[in-house]
Write an enzyme that holds these catalytic residues in place. Structure first.
Site, mmCIF file in Angstrom:
data_model
loop_
_atom_site.group_PDB
_atom_site.id
_atom_site.type_symbol
_atom_site.label_atom_id
_atom_site.label_comp_id
_atom_site.label_asym_id
_atom_site.label_seq_id
_atom_site.Cartn_x
_atom_site.Cartn_y
_atom_site.Cartn_z
ATOM 1 C CG ASP A 337 -2.419 1.172 1.328
ATOM 2 O OD1 ASP A 337 -2.167 1.435 0.479
ATOM 3 O OD2 ASP A 337 -2.640 0.278 2.218
ATOM 4 C CE LYS A 338 -0.636 7.610 -1.282
ATOM 5 N NZ LYS A 338 -0.653 8.049 -0.324
#
Length: 917
Positions: A337-338
């Site tokens: 995930d960012k």
């Protein structure tokens, strides 16, 4: 769309796409009065409580018994039972003791109850405000039923899935479910059926948090019918996949089991045919089976993995499930995930435009450390020795005063209370030495208009000697109300819309979230603020562009992973432009073009198209939980070993499906942590890279252990087999084999688990996922060393039996000679041996720090002295004391082992990876 009822709850109804009146009709509710007490009681009976069922874990006794569920241990248990039935209780007790020791080690290290469903139940347990019988009541969230009217205010946790019908500046943090990093503005209008979960503005989902405003919603799903409940069911239905190591060990164990049974049965039959007694041949068959089984291998593997766990913990990675240690070292793809892992997880202003000039903000996160500098055309940056330009000061001041957030810090850690975007504005001002306390004291607020999605701005009225209105909001909303702008000297001039729009385009090209700021002077008697006051006549002050920036250490870690042959995929709930910009900043791919897909596009893909997309894509944005799961499964179907990071409820199924699930230890939800195999204590992608390095080191050390252990089993098996077929006395008995395979092997092999990493381990590509545990070069090594051990045991026993005429002494000498040769071989596959050999060849090789190896060798020597010289051991293992001359003879095989081990290391082309030399 027709309803499909499962457990009295609508599973197919898309409530975001229907008018609230239709939803109320379906649920049988009342927006003004709420449900009656009688209606609530009836719905308890039909729908049950608003809680998720907890799947019971395996009892401790069953988890212990499952430790015996290994093919190789079956043979030992059966052999012990047969020995007991023949009256050899000592032999049976030792054999069973070995199996129990293995089981205890495995149970202590691996017994971890699966608590993901219990955590999901905990996640929805809270108090909530409802409307019933026309009265506002506080009830536990588990008491909610379909059709209830729930009242939401800032700080509340959403207790069930709600169709919103009334909102006032309502913002909800849905990051745990959708992955969206910023709070979402809510509305009440129906949306198209195909609207993704992350964009359903008229819905509020279980487990999310209200960060601002107020609202009311109709309960349309409870318990397992909620979006969180669907994730719970998918986790129950999902089978936890085995890791590469467990699959390889299972295959190796099956092959070895069949080979041992076949060989032992054949030996027993041939011996009987040659006229040998049943007792002799059974002892030979049992000794052969016991010698071929690497009894110490399961314990060595468990201990090696446990040591890897401790090493990873020192590098901010906590392992919950032992095999995950090696699985991470095998990873070919990391899906991240960012938010949090690759980025700071703190919105940060990076660019300011004021007075027609661009400024750059240095320093990340909410910390006041940093500065604001001006970038000139010649790329030379300058700070402000004579103070801030007036336009820049006014732009920053507007961001502080038109703001409802606060910054707080504990030690060196800074965080925001309120909206992250407003926190970023406060942090930018503190970097210019403008404090929120000082500005608010000098400019007390008189009134405000909170941010509303339909207006797209917030406004505040202040008494700054004279009365002034500050406005912040979207560029479109603010610019449309401006006719003038402030220049660098704080003079008002006509609005230069074209230059402002160019500055906006430059910021949005960097995926920055852009806010515009303006002010308006009003009369000294104005005490209240209304929308009409700011319809026209605003003076444009500037722009501030912000983003959640990538961590510098994450950029370096991505670079290392790429060189290690590991692909990085970004799977996030954020917008595609933001995700692509972050991917470009961290150099996710060497090529400039980052291939991105949105969740909408993935929905329409079949399995073949998804497989192609997951291979070519780098970024997958606005994805739903089910899509994350599909992406992981598509990668696994291609043969990839997948590591998946996540922090929200929505990530739990994908974390559980991945070969190794990685959850955030600081900012993640309890649900994600329970579903994961590994936790990051610092929520940093760089810790994943460090854990991959440790995982590869663990596998390297396991290969060393196998290269050390199996040749002993091979030499013992060959010795017993040939002796039995030639009708000779057995050079080694079954209990003596167990001593060598467990006590001696563990003492000398466990130190290999502490071996440091080999140079360049992160410059090698990932292991081929289908690579067998015993590769061809490693098999050649095992066969060569097994042959040496056979010649040593058989030859020395035959010579000693002729020289001494004592079978017990001959067996003892053969065993001691084997252990002496093993010490030399152990050094040859260790870093210490490599260092010493380099010194002998006059190379400037540093001598490896190997206290554990030296302790292991010392311990093995002490135990072998007891093995032959202590009367208790003589009785138990049928050994005999040795004289000084006999001891010297036992040490002689160390001499030929030195050149032999060096030659084997040269013959094995993979020795730098499988072993040290």
């Amino acid at each position: 769309m027709p309803n499909v009822l499962v457990g009295n709850q609508s599973q197919a109804r898309c409530f975001h796409s229907v008018d609230i009146a239709e939803a109320v009709s379906d649920m049988g509710g009342d927006l003004e009065q709420g449900l009656t007490a009688e209606a609530v009681a009836k719905r308890y009976e039909t729908d049950g409580w608003n809680e998720l069922p907890v799947k019971p874990g395996k009892p401790a006794w069953l988890r212990f018994l499952l430790q015996f569920h290994q093919p190789l241990l079956y043979i030992l248990l059966i052999a012990g039972a047969v020995k007991a039935s023949l009256g050899s209780w000592t032999n049976a007790a030792v054999i069973w003791g070995v199996t129990f020791l293995n089981a205890i080690i495995g149970y202590v290290q691996e017994a971890k109850a699966e608590g993901a469903i219990a955590s999901l139940a905990k996640a929805v347990t809270t108090e909530t405000t409802v409307l019933r019988d026309g009265q506002t009541l506080q009830v536990p969230s588990r008491d909610l039923v379909l059709g209830d009217i729930v009242l939401l205010v800032s700080g509340d946790k959403v207790p069930a899935d709600l169709r919103l019908f009334k909102t006032r500046n309502l913002q909800v943090d849905e990051s745990a479910l959708t992955g969206e990093s910023l709070p979402v503005d809510k509305s009440v209008h129906p949306l198209p059926v195909e609207t993704p979960l992350a964009e359903r503005a008229n819905m509020a989902y279980t487990g999310s948090f209200v960060t601002f405003g107020q609202g009311r919603g109709l309960v349309v799903a409870t318990a397992e019918a909620t979006e969180v409940g669907k994730i719970s069911r998918s986790m129950e239905q999902r089978v936890s996949l085995s890791t590469p190591l467990t699959r390889k060990f299972a295959k190796f164990s099956r092959i070895l089991l069949y080979a041992i049974l076949s060989l032992a049965t054949l030996t027993f039959a041939i011996g009987l045919r040659q006229g040998e007694s049943w007792d002799y041949m059974f002892e030979a068959a049992v000794a052969l089976a016991v010698s071929a089984i690497p009894e110490g291998l399961p314990a060595v593997v468990t201990i090696t993995l446990a040591i890897g766990v401790n090493r990873m913990a020192q590098r901010h990675a906590i392992i919950r499930k032992l095999p995950a240690v090696e699985a991470l070292g095998s990873a070919t793809v990391i899906c991240s995930d960012k938010t949090g892992t690759l980025t700071e997880n703190q919105m940060t202003v990076q660019v300011i435009y004021a007075g027609g000039q661009p400024y750059q903000v240095r320093g990340g996160g909410y910390s006041p450390k940093g500065e604001i500098v001006q970038r000139h055309d010649d790329q030379i940056e300058s700070s402000f020795e004579d103070g801030l330009p007036d336009a820049l000061r006014e732009c920053l001041t507007a961001g502080v005063l038109c703001n409802d957030a606060q910054l707080k810090h504990e030690g060196e850690q800074w965080s925001v209370v309120g909206d992250p975007t407003e926190g970023a504005l406060l942090a930018a001002a503190t970097k210019a030495d403008l404090s929120q306390t000082g500005l608010t004291a000098a400019n007390p607020r008189l009134d405000s208009i909170p941010f509303e999605s339909q207006y797209q701005y917030m406004a505040t009225l202040h008494n700054a000697g004279s009365r002034v209105i500050y406005v912040k909001g979207s560029v479109e909303a603010v610019l449309s109300r401006c006719t003038q702008m402030m220049n660098l000297q704080s003079q008002v001039m006509p609005l230069e819309r074209e230059s402002i729009e160019q500055a906006v385009e430059a910021m949005t090209a960097q995926a920055l979230r852009v806010l515009a700021f303006a002010c308006k002077a009003v009369g000294p008697h104005q005490h209240a603020l209304d929308h009409a006051d700011i319809e026209t006549g605003l003076v444009f002050l500037g722009l501030q562009g912000m983003i959640d920036p990538p961590r510098p250490e994450a950029i370096a870690a991505v670079h290392v992973c790429r060189h290690a042959g590991i692909r990085i995929k970004m799977i996030t709930g954020d917008h595609v432009a933001t995700a692509r910009a972050i991917a470009q900043r961290i150099n996710l791919q060497q090529a400039e073009d980052v291939v991105a897909f949105e969740g909408r596009a993935l929905i329409a893909m079949d399995d073949a198209q998804l497989t192609q997309a997951v291979e070519s894509g780098d970024v997958f944005a606005r994805v739903a939980p089910a899509q994350k799961l599909r992406l992981v499964e598509a990668l696994q179907a291609k043969g990839d070993i997948v590591a998946m990071t996540g922090d929200g409820v929505n990530d739990a199924p994908a974390l559980k499906q991945a070969d190794i699930g990685i959850a955030m230890g600081k900012g993640g939800t309890e649900v994600a942590r329970e579903a994961a195999d590994m936790l990051l204590t610092d929520d940093n992608f760089a810790s994943i890279e460090a854990a991959v390095e440790e995982g590869r080191t663990v596998y390297q050390n396991l290969r060393k252990a196998i290269a050390f252990l199996l040749p002993v089993n091979g030499g013992e098996s060959m010795t017993i087999l040939i002796s039995a077929l030639l009708a000779r006395d057995l050079p080694i008995l079954s209990l003596q084999v167990l001593w060598l395979n467990m006590i001696n092997s563990l003492t000398m092999t466990v130190p290999l688990a502490f071996e440091p990493k080999s140079p360049g381990i992160m410059q090698q590509p990932p292991r081929y996922p289908q690579e067998p545990l015993i590769t061809r070069p490693l098999l050649h090594r095992i066969l060569l060393v097994s042959l040496f051990n056979w010649v040593l045991i058989f030859g020395l026993f035959e010579w000693a039996e002729v020289a001494t005429g004592d079978v017990a002494v001959s067996r003892t000498m053969a065993i001691q000679a084997l252990v002496a040769a093993r010490i030399v071989y152990l050094l040859s596959i260790s870093q210490l041996g490599k260092s010493l050999l380099g010194r002998l060849r006059h190379r400037s090789t540093p001598v490896a720090n190997a206290p554990f190896l030296l302790m292991g060798i010392g311990g093995a020597i002490a135990l072998q002295i007891l093995f032959s010289q202590w009367s208790v051991m003589n009785t138990l293992f049928e050994t005999a004391p040795l004289t000084w001359n006999q001891w010297l003879i036992c040490l002689l095989p160390m001499l030929p082992m030195v050149p032999f081990a060096i030659w084997v290391n040269r013959v094995d082309p993979n020795s730098p990876r499988a072993v040290a030399i």
